[in-house]
Scaffold this active site. Structure first.
Site, PDB file in Angstrom:
ATOM      1  N   CYS A 175     -10.137   2.489   7.856  1.00 57.77           N
ATOM      2  CA  CYS A 175     -10.278   3.507   8.710  1.00 57.77           C
ATOM      3  C   CYS A 175      -8.728   4.947   8.731  1.00 57.77           C
ATOM      4  O   CYS A 175      -7.800   4.382   8.813  1.00 57.77           O
ATOM      5  CB  CYS A 175     -10.145   3.429  10.008  1.00 57.77           C
ATOM      6  SG  CYS A 175      -9.462   2.620  11.705  1.00 57.77           S
TER       7      CYS A 175
ATOM      8  N   GLU B 263     -13.486   4.885   3.909  1.00 56.80           N
ATOM      9  CA  GLU B 263     -13.528   4.400   5.158  1.00 56.80           C
ATOM     10  C   GLU B 263     -14.567   5.231   5.909  1.00 56.80           C
ATOM     11  O   GLU B 263     -15.065   4.350   6.932  1.00 56.80           O
ATOM     12  CB  GLU B 263     -12.327   4.950   6.038  1.00 56.80           C
ATOM     13  CG  GLU B 263     -10.851   4.782   4.848  1.00 56.80           C
ATOM     14  CD  GLU B 263      -9.562   4.725   5.347  1.00 56.80           C
ATOM     15  OE1 GLU B 263      -8.427   4.259   4.833  1.00 56.80           O
ATOM     16  OE2 GLU B 263      -9.600   5.791   5.701  1.00 56.80           O
TER      17      GLU B 263
ATOM     18  N   GLN C 146       0.697  -1.590   0.383  1.00 56.26           N
ATOM     19  CA  GLN C 146      -0.276   0.000   0.367  1.00 56.26           C
ATOM     20  C   GLN C 146       0.639   1.448   0.178  1.00 56.26           C
ATOM     21  O   GLN C 146       0.364   2.040  -0.183  1.00 56.26           O
ATOM     22  CB  GLN C 146      -1.347  -0.564   1.037  1.00 56.26           C
ATOM     23  CG  GLN C 146      -2.207  -0.801   0.823  1.00 56.26           C
ATOM     24  CD  GLN C 146      -3.269  -0.663   2.294  1.00 56.26           C
ATOM     25  OE1 GLN C 146      -3.105  -1.667   2.608  1.00 56.26           O
ATOM     26  NE2 GLN C 146      -3.542   0.330   2.016  1.00 56.26           N
TER      27      GLN C 146
END
Ligand SMILES: Cc1cc2nc3c(=O)[nH]c(=O)nc-3n(C[C@H](O)[C@H](O)[C@H](O)COP(=O)(O)OP(=O)(O)OC[C@H]3O[C@@H](n4cnc5c(N)ncnc54)[C@H](O)[C@@H]3O)c2cc1C
Lengths: 806, 287
Positions: free
Chosen positions: A385, A760, A237
């Protein structure tokens, strides 16, 4: 029709820019099975790595005998910590300032920990040989409870730092203690609590779960001994940060490392950190000179790569008799597992947990977080999140409900009277954040109207009466949530990871014929960047989105950036994209003015062209300008048309939303049936409404999973009880309810296009909303708190405890 | 999740399959749909040297419902059980139960034979077969024999079948017209095994229950055919007291263990709820 006759509206529509539900360009390959994921990469002579993992949660490793495994035909090598030690690679730094064993160095600290790495000619041989590695373990006492870990006589888990009472985030008060993080005003908060009309107190547990992306973690490391260059494909990521980390820990020069994140099948935070598999594969490739692939299986993913949550949040909330909140106190015990491998900005060992005052104007607050080692897997990542924001939102949204119970008030009304008002923004929170913008009352009232809130409460009262009269065994619950997120990390002045400032970047090159390529420092894992970022560029510079290629994830070509997690791509890289577009537009304006033989200030931008002010028939389209940039010698202007922007955001963005869930609970079986779910999201400027809706659906479904059953559970021996998808709850289409989505738009005042990030939000708001609905069903029977996940037996246990089984 | 190495055999008749089993003894195992066996192999809980695939053995397929008995080949898939209209009208309980097993993908491959031979207490068909009083036809080196489903299950993964026998066919007496039936199952999600399930058949004559059969699934290490529970219904008018007595008798007979689906206390409670719903539905269908 030609360039002259198209209306501005038609020309705008042709761009498919911001605000358009442009179809996802990625889906052409994904829906045809033509994606290119790490496990699709095949290279000549490629070897495969597989781990020997610890069956024990805490044990001394007395001896490792690799001879039988090494003797299997097709096995190239078997690595243990002893092999990595001379290279200094048997441990690696974590993103949280701790260090972590790459391969077991004398002991293991969690079940599934990597003990040895077998390298073989194919993955079948590797798996067979891994079975033959003989490890001599001596079991040690296991600690899976963070509170027990802090008891005076608890076994010392991290012997490597025993007695070293200064940690990466300040003093440690116990050998199993990692850090204490303190925010807000202790004395003032305690004074408010002491004097308040009402104080509600509760322990709110957000259980351990796992991001569990569809594609597990993996990599292919390929060292070219001739050029000295290492190419590392992986499910990263944050590919640029991984390149820097690989360089720092391997000693290879950074220009000799190329990291490529190909298509990624979901990340959700699981793919931010660095794992033993990456290190071992790189070492194996350097040693053998051959490409080495490592891909986790599902059980390995659930057992060993980063988990999420596991926060025990003790809360106290103070209010006046009328329900005006006067103070909030929270002490969190954070279970980090065997190593502190959280992926948080360096100065935030508990992430942005200090957003836990939520959407409310709470004048005084105090938060402490104690990080603790236990015999569980490391991680603590931000599962869909921004860093610990879902924990914070769950905490405050439960505390509000609990306070409503104490005050005997309607929970919707209690929220309404405590919301930060629109005129209070920018709002300085008691725990240190400056909320950039918001209009909570408008969103809340819209939501309450859309769901017919008063009608729902009347229906609930009727159903309760029927229940009490023995006419039904079902209770109706209405779950409310108003969440505020903090995303888009973040300003370099206070956000970095391993010293790397959390800016992000975009580079745009316009080709002579007027099409373009853009590259960003982020990496999509399903968010649809290739679609939406092209839309930003289309609107900013007037080139159709369909004429723009978007690339991410190759560190040799993309500008440096910190990657995609914490809803930061749109707030940070999206801003960089707009800013790079504006640089191009500024140069295009000069070129247009030159071509039109007027002063720079006498042309103005009009959708896809520059027009001479007051003479609309005189213009140059972006296509014409692009060509001129490459074929004309323009005095004082360099040839070419490209720009790069590195964007350091001045603040975070604060998306918010109002959610309502209605469900029925069968008190006899513990089953919950979701009747409806309404989700209003305010993510500022909306770039692609269709993608927003898709993100909301996905995030809500993950929220449903977490709230209603998904967990990483351990027994007392530290065995993972939920290590396969038979027990780790992944909802299917069958369990997934219909969602009704809605929105308000409050643009971010500091973001160039006013966008805030949305991927998120539904998880952050969804988890408390589902959970509050379950709690609400039992409110009239006196329930204040029952911990997630709300699976059948736990709901049944709640009903049973309240005497509902007669 | 990679199984250990194995040899793969694909015989075309039962005789050939039996000789492979005999030749390799313990080392060999038959595979039907593979949806229980392959996961066990991937988890390396089953290490099988010789896998004998039954897919090409035609004589293990087919459904016949003539006469008073349904005969179902062991290799009939769960999908075929659901889509076979003759079977659905003869024994609708089988379709109702099959639709509650796993998901369509699993049911396309999973077979009735594999499901009942497996011996996993989580499987739904063993209890179903006990409820229906099915007979299992086993073929071995010494010929064929028949074992009642109600006497087949000894413990988890232990059955009356010898290692060298193949389950060839299942014979099920077709319940009389008007028999009420129900399969009720609680599970955590689609694709999950039962938290508790029960199969019920009820016949009524002249306003009272003339016959009943009740079996419970995943509530002990074998399916539980609850004779006492059925007896509590027979002769009654299926009044509330009789139904409650049947539930109490069944809950007495089960012996669930605590696992991720919940503790024993919960499972016993849910077993009673699920059975009560099954009895209610079966009774409402009986005529
Ligand atoms: C995700 C998932 C969910 C599931 N959910 C359920 C569920 O809810 N309820 C349920 O009942 N089942 C469930 N199953 C199991 C499924 O129904 C299996 O297909 C079934 O249990 C076994 O049938 P099979 O044909 O696949 O057998 P296999 O897996 O091939 O074999 C199972 C065992 O039976 C033996 N065997 C097979 N055929 C014969 C034969 N003719 N003679 C002798 N021995 C034989 C094999 O040697 C093996 O030991 C699920 C499976 C999966 C993967």
């Amino acid at each position: 029709m030609n360039e002259q006759t198209l209306t501005p509206e038609q020309r705008t529509a042709n761009l498919k820019g911001m605000g358009t539900s442009r179809k996802r360009v990625e889906d052409v390959r994904f829906t045809q099975g033509k994606g290119n994921y790490v496990d699709d990469i095949k290279m000549d002579g490629m070897l495969f790595g597989d781990f020997v993992r610890s069956p024990y949660a805490h044990a001394r490793v007395k001896n490792i005998d690799t001879s039988a495994a090494a003797a299997v035909p097709g096995v190239v090598a078997v690595l243990t910590a002893a092999d990595l030690e001379p290279l200094g690679l048997h441990w690696m730094p974590t993103l949280a300032g701790d260090k972590q064993m790459v391969l077991a160095d004398g002991k293991v600290l969690f079940q599934g920990q990597e003990v040895a790495y077998v390298i073989a000619e194919d993955r079948y041989i590797a798996a067979d040989a891994a079975e033959l590695v003989e490890v001599d373990y001596e079991e040690l006492p296991v600690v899976v409870d963070p509170f027990k870990a802090l008891e005076p006589d608890a076994p010392v888990l991290r012997e490597d730092i025993a007695g070293n009472m200064e940690g990466a985030h300040g003093p440690r008060k116990h050998n199993n203690h990692i850090f204490t993080w303190e925010q807000g005003d202790k004395d003032a908060t305690e004074a408010v609590l002491a004097e308040a009309d009402v104080v509600a107190e509760e322990m709110v547990y957000y259980h351990r779960t796992h991001p569990c992306p569809l594609e597990t973690c993996g990599c292919v490391a390929s060292m070219d001994k001739v050029t000295g260059k290492l190419t590392l494909y992986g499910t990263f990521q944050a590919p640029h940060a991984i390149r820097t980390v690989v360089s720092l820990i391997s000693g290879l020069a950074e220009h000799n490392i190329r990291v490529i994140s190909p298509d990624i099948g979901g990340g959700f935070g699981n793919k931010v950190g660095a794992y033993s598999g990456y290190v071992c594969s790189v070492v194996a490739s350097i040693v053998t000179g051959k490409p080495v692939k490592w891909v986790e299986d599902r059980m390995e993913n659930l057992m060993s790569t980063a988990f999420a949550r596991d926060y025990w949040m003790q809360g106290k909330i103070a209010a006046t008799k009328e329900g005006k909140i006067t103070g909030l106190w929270c002490h969190t015990t954070a279970d980090h597992g065997g190593f502190d491998a959280c992926a948080d900005p360096t100065k935030f060992p508990a992430g942005f947990m200090n957003i836990c005052t939520g959407s409310y104007d709470i004048p005084t607050a105090y938060l402490t977080v104690d990080g603790v080692y236990t015999n569980k897997a490391p991680g603590g990542v931000a599962y869909r999140c921004s860093f610990r924001v879902t924990e914070a939102a769950y905490f405050i949204e439960r505390m509000i409900e609990i306070l409503a119970i104490r005050l005997n008030m309607d929970a919707a009304e209690l929220r309404r009277i405590n919301f930060i008002r629109a005129d209070q923004f920018p709002y300085q929170s008691a725990l240190g954040w400056e909320y950039d913008s918001g209009d909570y009352h408008t969103a809340w009232d819209k939501a309450m109207k859309a769901v017919g809130y008063d009608g729902l409460r009347a229906e609930q009262a009727q159903q309760l009466a029927d229940f009490n009269a023995g006419k039904t065994r079902k209770l109706m619950g209405i779950g409310l949530t108003h969440f505020t997120e903090i995303v888009g990390a973040g300003p370099v002045k206070n956000c970095d990871i391993l010293g790397l400032g959390m800016f992000d970047s975009c580079e745009i090159r316009i080709h002579p014929t007027g099409s373009a390529i853009a590259r960003l420092g982020t990496i999509s894992q399903g968010q649809g960047h290739a679609t939406t970022f092209a839309q930003i560029i289309a609107s900013e510079i007037g080139i159709p989105a369909d004429d723009i290629t978007l690339e991410e994830g190759d560190t040799d070509t993309a500008p440096y950036g910190l990657g995609t997690y914490g809803s930061r791509s749109t707030p940070v890289a999206g801003a960089a994209t707009a800013m790079a577009g504006r640089k191009i537009r500024a140069k295009a304006q000069m070129i247009a003015a030159y071509l039109l033989e007027v002063h720079d200030d006498d042309v103005e931008f009009d959708v896809d062209r520059f027009v001479v002010t007051g003479a609309p028939e005189r213009f140059k389209t972006m296509k014409e300008i692009a060509f001129a940039a490459y074929n004309q010698a323009i005095p004082g202007i360099e040839p070419g048309l490209e720009a790069v922007s590195y964007y350091d955001p001045p603040n975070m963005t604060y998306p918010f939303g109002a959610y309502v869930c209605v469900l029925d609970i069968d008190v006899d079986t513990g089953e919950a049936d979701i009747r409806s779910f309404y989700a209003l999201d305010d993510c500022g400027t909306r770039i692609n409404p269709m993608i927003i809706e898709g993100q909301v659906h996905g995030g809500l479904t993950e929220a449903l999973a977490i709230a209603m059953g998904q967990e990483i559970a351990y027994d007392d021996m530290g065995n993972v009880k939920t290590g396969t998808l038979m027990d780790f709850f992944w909802p299917t289409a069958w369990e997934t309810p219909n969602y009704q989505t809605d929105w308000t738009t409050t643009p971010s005042p500091h973001h160039p296009i006013g966008a805030k990030g949305v991927g998120e939000s539904p998880n952050v708001g969804g988890v408390p909303c589902f959970s509050n609905a379950v709690h609400d069903a039992f409110r009239s029977f006196g329930l204040t708190q029952s911990h997630m996940p709300h699976d059948h037996w736990r709901i049944w246990k709640t009903a049973n405890g309240l005497g509902l089984h007669g | 999740m990679i199984p250990a190495g194995f040899e793969y055999h694909r015989p075309t008749d039962i005789g050939a399959a039996l000789s492979i089993l005999q030749e390799h003894g313990d080392e060999a195992r038959v595979i039907a749909g593979g949806h229980s066996l392959i996961p066990m192999m991937k988890l390396r809980m089953a290490d099988i040297g010789h896998l004998v695939d039954l897919q090409d053995i035609g004589e293990l397929r087919g459904i016949a419902t003539d006469g008073g008995t349904a005969v179902i080949g062991a290799m009939v898939t769960q999908h075929e059980l659901i889509t076979h209209d003759g079977l659905a009208s003869a024994i609708p309980l089988i379709r109702e139960a099959s639709l509650q097993i796993a998901d369509p993908q699993v049911r396309y491959l999973g077979t009735i034979g594999g499901n009942v031979a497996n011996g996993d207490p989580g499987n739904d068909m063993p209890g179903l077969m006990q409820c229906l009083d099915a007979q299992f036809e086993l073929t071995g080196p010494d010929g064929s024999r028949t074992v009642p489903a109600r006497a087949f299950y000894e413990a988890a993964y232990f059955t009356a079948r010898d290692d060298e026998e193949i389950l060839a066919r299942i014979h099920i007496p077709i319940p009389g017209a008007g028999t009420g039936y129900a399969y009720e199952k609680q599970k955590r999600k689609i694709g999950d095994y039962a938290t508790a399930a029960s199969a019920v058949l009820i016949s009524v004559q002249g306003g009272s229950c003339s016959a009943a059969s009740i079996a419970m699934t995943n509530l002990a290490d074998t399916p539980i055919w609850a004779a006492a529970a059925a007896a509590a219904l027979v002769g009654s008018s299926l009044d509330d007291a009789a139904r409650s007595a049947a539930v109490a008798a069944a809950v007495e007979a089960i012996d669930p263990v605590s696992d991720n689906r919940g503790p024993v206390e919960f499972k016993k409670h849910v077993a009673g709820v699920v059975l009560r719903r099954a009895i209610d539905r079966a009774a409402s269908r009986a005529s």
